[in-house]
Scaffold this motif. Structure first.
Motif, short mmCIF file in Angstrom:
data_model
loop_
_atom_site.label_atom_id
_atom_site.label_comp_id
_atom_site.label_asym_id
_atom_site.label_seq_id
_atom_site.Cartn_x
_atom_site.Cartn_y
_atom_site.Cartn_z
N PHE A 120 0.85 -1.28 0.00
CA PHE A 120 -0.01 -0.06 0.09
C PHE A 120 0.80 1.15 0.11
CE2 PHE A 120 -3.42 -2.94 0.79
CZ PHE A 120 -4.58 -2.31 0.49
N ARG A 121 1.96 1.34 0.67
CA ARG A 121 2.84 2.31 0.58
C ARG A 121 3.56 2.65 -0.72
NH1 ARG A 121 3.95 0.45 6.10
NH2 ARG A 121 5.72 -0.95 5.31
N ALA A 122 3.94 1.49 -1.20
CA ALA A 122 4.47 1.51 -2.71
C ALA A 122 3.14 2.21 -3.66
CB ALA A 122 4.95 0.07 -3.20
N MET A 123 2.12 1.95 -3.41
CA MET A 123 1.06 2.43 -4.31
C MET A 123 0.76 3.96 -3.91
SD MET A 123 -1.37 -0.87 -4.07
CE MET A 123 -2.69 -0.09 -5.00
N GLY A 124 1.47 4.46 -2.97
CA GLY A 124 1.20 5.99 -2.85
C GLY A 124 0.38 6.42 -1.60
N MET A 125 0.36 5.38 -0.63
CA MET A 125 -0.69 5.62 0.47
C MET A 125 0.05 5.65 1.68
SD MET A 125 -3.94 3.34 -0.46
CE MET A 125 -4.32 2.91 -2.34
N GLN A 126 -0.52 5.93 2.70
CA GLN A 126 0.23 5.81 3.98
C GLN A 126 -0.32 4.79 4.87
OE1 GLN A 126 -0.46 9.62 6.16
NE2 GLN A 126 0.01 10.95 4.46
N ALA A 127 0.57 3.68 5.03
CA ALA A 127 -0.22 2.41 5.64
C ALA A 127 0.79 1.91 6.78
CB ALA A 127 -0.12 1.48 4.56
#
Length: 685
Positions: A398-405
């Motif tokens: 999810f972080r690699a997809m641009g989100m904070q996780a």
């Protein structure tokens, strides 16, 4: 002039003549019907034969196309774009701000539309004018307040977008700085940077056909300016064993002509040589920084060693190619095996089909300790990962997809494994993620629990990630809700797309068979009941067809009153319980591998209602039930139409990731069930 006899004998003769005429007419009608039946049978047989002939030709054409692709592997690869480091760079351009309806100002009221109404006296007119002004002022203040709120929400959305855009640009700049660092290292001859760069060049190549492996181990000898590389080659089964397929009408079956063993072996040997030459071409063509004077390349297959029976890397070809020699070759015109063995002084197994090995001259581990490996079995098996590590991998995705996780604490997490925040304006927000490391299908209860969690914590969306898949009950429940279901195959695809690693058991993105006492029988313990109901008193037969495309797998895969279940028991007819009028039991996990559709149909029962049609078939629906008969969801189907006596209710269709979706039907037939099933390839005597 003749006259008709009126005597007893004459009357008797006239009756005999009329009966004879009637008998002859009936005989003519019977002969006409028999001719029509024979014509229909001939047409059906001809259509079946034409289909089987066409299918055999299609299979032969596919085999020929595969062989042509293998023969032209090197020539096609030489036409592929040359890798450059600029291909690794990302653009800083981000999606523009799209405020949507917030961009439209609230319209202000028009005072001209607030004229005084009524009033025949001066006092009444004054009162009407005051009321009009009051209405205008009230609406004006309301519009002003709405506009202020719009501007406030627009400013908030703009700030959220700016923060999101800054995060995206920062990530892009960090990535591009990493690319610049690698290319600078290549210029300096840094071993780690050189291996990373040329590994990227090989993985970026578009020359390799589907099904070819992409595993490598590499090291760089800075002193000799030599890249030493082990590259995985395709197995012998990459060359089709069958040469052609021909339909035999007399036996009503296909006959496969095997490819001559010598021809198959020669083609496989040629493919191995083409693979090595193509790797060398990609490496030297990508060397824009002149880091390579030579390449020591070894090709291996990951297979069982004939001598030990254990799985090992068996080297079938090896070569040491110098740039000065290789760049003079015209690869589009060479004979691959001759070029590799005679032109470049390499080695190529004489019997690669029997895994007869050659001895590599130099291996990556001979260079030193800095060996880098990509692909292959070093990818973690998601089934075997520690649960906490698996949750951390999902959070990293999810972080690699641009989100904070972040992963949640193991206690008091409220059923949430990962907390994520999508900073994208408008459609972003809080996301709760549940992770299920399952081998069998996730039950719909898990999807229901996730929806309850989304509502309890006030999240914008819920995501359920699993290593297995979801049944139609889960997809039916999730439809229209802020839920997203990610199956194991989709998870592996996302991991690879964002530079992470993971496999499902076999390493090819497919799940290994569940460990059971016997894997020979399909699982039928996990099933759904499809309960069908409708308004009207018309008696219907509800049937199911297990199909590949629009063709039933066999007559035994047509479930109806004379065939209550399929041979493997995956689909069977049930006695319906109210409010249902008919029921089918389906174990989607146990359906044959080549089945991609379960088609549900309904037809008028001609014995009960011989003159009825489907105009009385209304308010029809399918209830999706679990084994405990708890309702998971409802699927609406089309109503019947006058003059039609059979109808396709809909079909469950297998998705690429192994899940099943429902597609509404609606096609009707005027000649009943016989006409319908003939369209699906069933011959009716």
């Amino acid at each position: 002039m003749s006259r008709r006899s009126s005597g007893f004998v004459g009357v008797w003769a006239e009756v005999q003549r009329q009966q004879q005429r009637q008998s002859e007419a009936q005989a003519r009608q019977l002969r006409a019907q028999e001719r029509q039946a024979r014509a229909y049978q001939r047409h059906a047989i001809q259509s079946h034969r034409e289909y089987r002939h066409a299918e055999a030709r299609r299979q032969t054409e596919e085999l020929e196309a595969r062989v042509q692709s293998l023969q032209g592997l090197l020539a096609t690869g030489c036409r592929a774009p040359v890798f450059r480091s600029t291909a690794l760079l990302r653009s800083e351009t981000v999606e523009p701000f799209q405020p949507g309806p917030l961009a439209v100002p609230v319209p202000m009221p028009n005072p001209n539309q607030y004229q005084a109404q009524g009033g025949w006296t001066t006092a009444r007119r004054a009162q009407a004018q005051a009321e009009a002004r009051a209405r205008f002022e009230r609406d004006w203040h309301a519009a002003q307040e709405a506009e202020a709120q719009r501007q406030q929400r627009l400013a908030t959305a703009q700030r959220e977008y700016d923060r999101w855009a800054d995060v995206q640009r920062t990530e892009v700049r960090r990535h591009n700085a990493g690319v610049a660092e690698v290319t600078a290292g290549v210029r300096r001859g840094d071993a780690e940077a050189v291996v990373e760069y040329f590994s990227a060049a090989l993985y970026a190549s578009t020359a390799w056909p589907e099904g070819f492996p992409r595993q490598l181990s590499a090291a760089y000898d800075s002193a000799a300016r030599q890249l030493v590389l082990d590259w995985e080659l395709p197995g012998y089964d990459i060359v089709p064993e069958v040469k052609s397929v021909r339909y035999m009408p007399t036996l009503d079956q296909d006959k496969e002509t095997p490819r001559p063993a010598g021809q198959r072996r020669a083609l496989y040997r040629d493919v191995l040589a083409q693979c090595l030459l193509l790797v060398l071409r990609d490496l030297f063509a990508a060397d824009e920084y002149q880091a390579l004077d030579s390449v020591a390349l070894n090709g291996f297959v990951d297979d069982h060693d004939p001598a030990t029976g254990r799985r090992a890397h068996i080297f079938l070809t090896t070569v040491m190619a110098r740039r000065s020699m290789f760049t003079d070759l015209r690869l589009e015109q060479v004979d691959a095996a001759s070029c590799l063995v005679d032109g470049l002084r390499g080695q190529l197994s004489s019997r690669p089909d029997q895994r007869a090995a050659v001895r590599p001259s130099r291996r990556p581990q001979d260079v030193g300790d800095h060996v880098v490996t990509h692909g292959g079995e070093e990818e973690p098996d998601l089934y075997e990962m520690d649960p906490i590590a698996f949750e951390s991998l999902v959070a990293e995705l999810f972080r690699a997809m641009g989100m904070q996780a972040v992963t949640t604490q193991r206690s008091n997490d409220g059923g949430v494994d990962v907390d994520a925040l999508d900073p994208t304006p408008i459609r972003g927000g809080k996301i709760v993620v549940q992770v299920k490391r399952y081998r069998n299908t996730v039950p719909p209860t898990a999807v229901r629990d996730l929806y309850g969690t989304v509502q309890d914590v006030g999240a914008n969306k819920g995501v359920l990630v699993t290593t297995s898949g979801f049944g139609p009950g889960s997809h039916t429940f999730a439809n229209g809700k802020p839920l997203e279901l990610i199956s194991g195959a989709e998870l592996v695809d996302l991991l690879r797309r964002y530079g992470l690693r993971g496999r499902l058991g076999t390493g090819d993105g497919t799940a290994a068979a569940p460990v059971t006492p016997s894997n020979t029988a399909p699982r039928t313990d996990s099933y759904n009941v499809l309960g069908m109901s409708w308004s009207g008193n018309v008696a219907l037969d509800v049937c199911a067809l297990v199909c590949n495309g629009n063709r039933v797998l066999s007559d035994e895969h047509f479930v109806f009153f004379n065939n209550p279940q399929t041979p493997d028991g995956s689909v069977s007819a049930l006695t319906a319980t109210p409010p249902d009028k008919a029921a089918i039991r389906a174990s989607f996990e146990a359906l044959p591998e080549n089945a991609d559709r379960l088609v549900l149909v309904a037809a008028v029962d001609p014995e009960v209602n011989p003159d009825a049609d489907l105009s009385g078939f209304t308010d029809a629906r399918i209830r999706l039930l679990d084994p405990s008969m708890a309702e998971l969801g409802r699927l609406e189907v089309s109503d019947g139409r006058p003059h039609e006596t059979a109808l396709v209710l809909g079909s469950f269709r297998r998705r690429a990731n192994g899940d099943w979706d429902f597609v509404l039907g609606g096609k009707g037939y005027t000649d009943g069930l016989v006409q319908l099933v003939q369209e699906y390839g069933i011959e009716v005597a």
